[in-house]
Design a protein around this motif. Structure first.
Motif, PDB file in Angstrom:
ATOM      1  N   VAL A 187      11.966   8.096  10.250  1.00  0.00           N
ATOM      2  CA  VAL A 187      11.099   9.131  10.833  1.00  0.00           C
ATOM      3  C   VAL A 187       9.647   8.795  10.498  1.00  0.00           C
ATOM      4  N   ARG A 188       9.412   8.334   9.267  1.00  0.00           N
ATOM      5  CA  ARG A 188       8.053   7.927   8.886  1.00  0.00           C
ATOM      6  C   ARG A 188       7.515   6.854   9.840  1.00  0.00           C
ATOM      7  N   SER A 189       8.382   5.928  10.261  1.00  0.00           N
ATOM      8  CA  SER A 189       7.938   4.899  11.218  1.00  0.00           C
ATOM      9  C   SER A 189       7.471   5.520  12.535  1.00  0.00           C
ATOM     10  N   PHE A 190       8.222   6.508  13.047  1.00  0.00           N
ATOM     11  CA  PHE A 190       7.782   7.203  14.269  1.00  0.00           C
ATOM     12  C   PHE A 190       6.402   7.824  14.056  1.00  0.00           C
ATOM     13  N   LEU A 191       6.240   8.487  12.904  1.00  0.00           N
ATOM     14  CA  LEU A 191       4.989   9.208  12.665  1.00  0.00           C
ATOM     15  C   LEU A 191       3.830   8.254  12.380  1.00  0.00           C
ATOM     16  N   SER A 192       4.143   7.043  11.922  1.00  0.00           N
ATOM     17  CA  SER A 192       3.096   6.045  11.646  1.00  0.00           C
ATOM     18  C   SER A 192       2.625   5.359  12.916  1.00  0.00           C
ATOM     19  N   ALA A 193       3.585   5.015  13.752  1.00  0.00           N
ATOM     20  CA  ALA A 193       3.299   4.087  14.850  1.00  0.00           C
ATOM     21  C   ALA A 193       3.134   4.769  16.201  1.00  0.00           C
ATOM     22  N   GLY A 194       3.493   6.055  16.296  1.00  0.00           N
ATOM     23  CA  GLY A 194       3.611   6.661  17.621  1.00  0.00           C
ATOM     24  C   GLY A 194       2.410   7.430  18.125  1.00  0.00           C
ATOM     25  N   PHE A 230       0.823  -1.212   0.000  1.00  0.00           N
ATOM     26  CA  PHE A 230       0.000   0.000   0.000  1.00  0.00           C
ATOM     27  C   PHE A 230       0.866   1.274   0.000  1.00  0.00           C
ATOM     28  N   ARG A 231       2.076   1.173   0.552  1.00  0.00           N
ATOM     29  CA  ARG A 231       3.036   2.295   0.560  1.00  0.00           C
ATOM     30  C   ARG A 231       4.415   1.652   0.559  1.00  0.00           C
ATOM     31  N   PRO A 232       5.483   2.397   0.253  1.00  0.00           N
ATOM     32  CA  PRO A 232       6.832   1.793   0.346  1.00  0.00           C
ATOM     33  C   PRO A 232       6.997   1.130   1.718  1.00  0.00           C
ATOM     34  N   LYS A 233       7.574  -0.060   1.726  1.00  0.00           N
ATOM     35  CA  LYS A 233       7.636  -0.847   2.956  1.00  0.00           C
ATOM     36  C   LYS A 233       8.404  -0.125   4.066  1.00  0.00           C
ATOM     37  N   SER A 234       7.894  -0.267   5.299  1.00  0.00           N
ATOM     38  CA  SER A 234       8.624   0.226   6.464  1.00  0.00           C
ATOM     39  C   SER A 234       9.945  -0.534   6.572  1.00  0.00           C
ATOM     40  N   LEU A 235      11.009   0.181   6.895  1.00  0.00           N
ATOM     41  CA  LEU A 235      12.330  -0.455   6.997  1.00  0.00           C
ATOM     42  C   LEU A 235      12.485  -1.293   8.263  1.00  0.00           C
ATOM     43  N   ILE A 236      11.563  -1.123   9.186  1.00  0.00           N
ATOM     44  CA  ILE A 236      11.676  -1.890  10.436  1.00  0.00           C
ATOM     45  C   ILE A 236      10.511  -2.842  10.635  1.00  0.00           C
ATOM     46  N   LEU A 237       9.274  -2.348  10.440  1.00  0.00           N
ATOM     47  CA  LEU A 237       8.086  -3.183  10.665  1.00  0.00           C
ATOM     48  C   LEU A 237       8.004  -4.308   9.647  1.00  0.00           C
ATOM     49  N   GLU A 238       8.285  -3.969   8.391  1.00  0.00           N
ATOM     50  CA  GLU A 238       8.078  -4.906   7.289  1.00  0.00           C
ATOM     51  C   GLU A 238       9.430  -5.384   6.745  1.00  0.00           C
ATOM     52  N   MET A 289      -5.078   5.417   8.382  1.00  0.00           N
ATOM     53  CA  MET A 289      -4.850   4.822   7.059  1.00  0.00           C
ATOM     54  C   MET A 289      -3.882   3.629   7.140  1.00  0.00           C
ATOM     55  N   VAL A 290      -2.776   3.821   7.828  1.00  0.00           N
ATOM     56  CA  VAL A 290      -1.752   2.770   7.927  1.00  0.00           C
ATOM     57  C   VAL A 290      -2.339   1.530   8.602  1.00  0.00           C
ATOM     58  N   PHE A 291      -3.074   1.722   9.691  1.00  0.00           N
ATOM     59  CA  PHE A 291      -3.610   0.560  10.407  1.00  0.00           C
ATOM     60  C   PHE A 291      -4.789  -0.063   9.660  1.00  0.00           C
ATOM     61  N   ASN A 292      -5.566   0.736   8.933  1.00  0.00           N
ATOM     62  CA  ASN A 292      -6.593   0.142   8.068  1.00  0.00           C
ATOM     63  C   ASN A 292      -5.961  -0.673   6.943  1.00  0.00           C
ATOM     64  N   SER A 293      -4.808  -0.237   6.464  1.00  0.00           N
ATOM     65  CA  SER A 293      -4.182  -0.898   5.317  1.00  0.00           C
ATOM     66  C   SER A 293      -3.702  -2.313   5.652  1.00  0.00           C
ATOM     67  N   MET A 294      -3.652  -2.652   6.937  1.00  0.00           N
ATOM     68  CA  MET A 294      -3.237  -4.009   7.312  1.00  0.00           C
ATOM     69  C   MET A 294      -4.393  -5.003   7.248  1.00  0.00           C
ATOM     70  N   GLY A 295      -5.587  -4.514   6.978  1.00  0.00           N
ATOM     71  CA  GLY A 295      -6.740  -5.392   6.800  1.00  0.00           C
ATOM     72  C   GLY A 295      -7.078  -5.530   5.327  1.00  0.00           C
ATOM     73  N   THR A 345      -4.413  -7.072  16.083  1.00  0.00           N
ATOM     74  CA  THR A 345      -3.908  -8.165  15.237  1.00  0.00           C
ATOM     75  C   THR A 345      -2.633  -7.754  14.490  1.00  0.00           C
ATOM     76  N   PHE A 346      -1.770  -8.726  14.247  1.00  0.00           N
ATOM     77  CA  PHE A 346      -0.698  -8.567  13.263  1.00  0.00           C
ATOM     78  C   PHE A 346      -0.541  -9.906  12.549  1.00  0.00           C
ATOM     79  N   PHE A 347      -0.051  -9.878  11.332  1.00  0.00           N
ATOM     80  CA  PHE A 347       0.195 -11.100  10.577  1.00  0.00           C
ATOM     81  C   PHE A 347       1.692 -11.372  10.486  1.00  0.00           C
TER      82      PHE A 347
END
Ligand code: OVM
Length: 395
Positions: A228-235, A77-85, A166-172, A283-285
């Protein structure tokens, strides 16, 4: 070896997002591993198997995405997170940097400023008396303290809320909820990416510290922007709803709030129990990268495995009276932050936010009254509240 039971449940149906607990029980009691009829995934809902899958990062990988979408088969859905994905060794390199920036020692430095904001915001809520627990406290608190710590300017922070949703909806699945939250995707994504640049980040903040790792040659500047995007996505959306769910649980269990009021030092364990009881990230996969075994069942290679964190947190095999919200229980071992190498890297920050707000409420509020019907914001991954009408009766 017994056949894996197949269940006709939709974890993303509105009724299950509104109240997931009957579905969790059905999944747990059907077996340690189940197949879903409506999605090409296996699922585990008991504590032991969730812990197993999340701990075994070599067989259950993250680089194919941690949502329903298999990045080996479909475009992210977006360029992959360097840490989460990501998986080791790439994951390890990024994780080392973020864990240093968010270490207990580093977080101890910001505690005082986080505490001052908590005191002030709770004071204002007590003055008002009748509040909306989400709009007056659970949302503004993280939205102030965390971006401040990252080093962002005040302007446009509502974009962080839209982006998190958006980010958390995109995991479904690509359902109605995702379509709604992606309506504003282009401007919001643009705002986020613009604010990942070094020029947007106050020197010394968490964001700037990522760029210092780039200065030191640990990563390049493009990778720094992505972290930085990871901080702004997850925090932000996570802690907002962690606080919202804690307020909800305390408001609906006045005898538990009375214990917290009597002993404000219980704030930390009260927040921990509320993470167990109403887990923000439901949930996480993971994805199998070879044929795998879970609880004696075979899962084929390149298959999505749904880990029901919130269900593990109410598994009677693990917890005594799991349906009881009890701020005095030992809630450690819950899965609300995940576990293993991908366990929440920001959990030290999340915990001080929860502790500081609950501690201020414990001291300043005698009683929390529910004054109206709460409403939920349905999200494919998060357990989220939209409104929570409360009265804070002053101490
Ligand atoms: C990231 C990210 C996004 C959402 C959640 C998360 C729970 C991480 O972009 O790295 O961790």
């Amino acid at each position: 070896m017994t056949q894996i039971p197949e269940l006709d449940v939709d974890p993303y149906a509105p009724e299950n997002l509104l109240n997931p607990y009957p579905m969790h029980e059905l999944m747990r009691e059907t077996g340690p591993l189940v197949k879903l009829k409506n999605y090409p995934v296996y699922a585990c809902a008991r504590h032991q198997e969730v812990q197993h899958v999340l701990s075994d990062y070599e067989n259950f990988i993250s680089s194919a995405g941690v949502g329903l979408t298999n990045f080996n088969l479909e475009t992210p859905f977006r360029p992959k997170s360097l840490i989460l994905e990501a998986d080791p060794p790439q994951h390890t390199q990024m994780r080392t940097i973020l864990s240093r920036i968010l270490s207990p020692r580093a977080v101890a430095q910001i505690r005082e400023s986080f505490a001052a904001v908590a005191e002030e915001m709770v004071d204002r809520c007590v003055e008002k008396g009748d509040i909306d627990g989400i709009h007056d406290l659970a949302q503004p608190y993280p939205l102030k303290v965390f971006p401040d710590a990252v080093g962002l300017d005040d302007e446009g922070r509502e974009n962080l809320l839209l982006y998190g949703d958006m980010v958390f909806n995109s995991m479904g699945p690509r359902n109605e909820l995702l379509a709604k939250s992606t309506e504003r995707m282009i401007p919001v994504t643009q705002w986020i990416m613009d604010h990942c640049g070094r020029d947007m980040l106050r020197p010394g903040g968490f964001g700037d510290q990522i760029y210092q790792a780039a200065d030191a040659g640990e990563i390049d500047v493009k990778q720094a922007a992505m972290l930085v995007r990871s901080f702004l996505s997850a925090g932000v959306d996570t802690t907002i709803n962690g606080l919202g769910n804690a307020l909800f649980s305390l408001a609906h269990h006045p005898e538990q709030f009375a214990k917290l009021h009597a002993d404000p030092a219980k704030a930390r364990s009260a927040f921990e129990e509320s993470l167990r009881y109403e887990s923000t990230a439901q949930t996480f996969f993971r994805t199998t990268n070879k044929t795998c075994d879970v609880a004696g069942h075979v899962i084929p290679e390149n298959t999505k495995v749904l880990c029901m964190l919130a269900s593990a947190n109410r598994d009677p095999r693990k917890w005594e009276n799991p349906e009881k919200f009890d701020i005095e229980r030992r809630a450690s071992g819950h899965m609300a932050f995940g576990t293993g190498i991908h366990g929440c890297v920001g959990q030290v920050v999340a915990r001080i936010e929860g502790e500081l707000v609950l501690s201020a409420i414990a001291r300043k509020v005698k009683r929390i009254e529910v004054t109206g019907q709460h409403t939920r914001r349905l999200n494919n991954t998060l357990r989220a509240l939209d409104t929570l009408p409360l009265r804070f009766v002053p101490a």
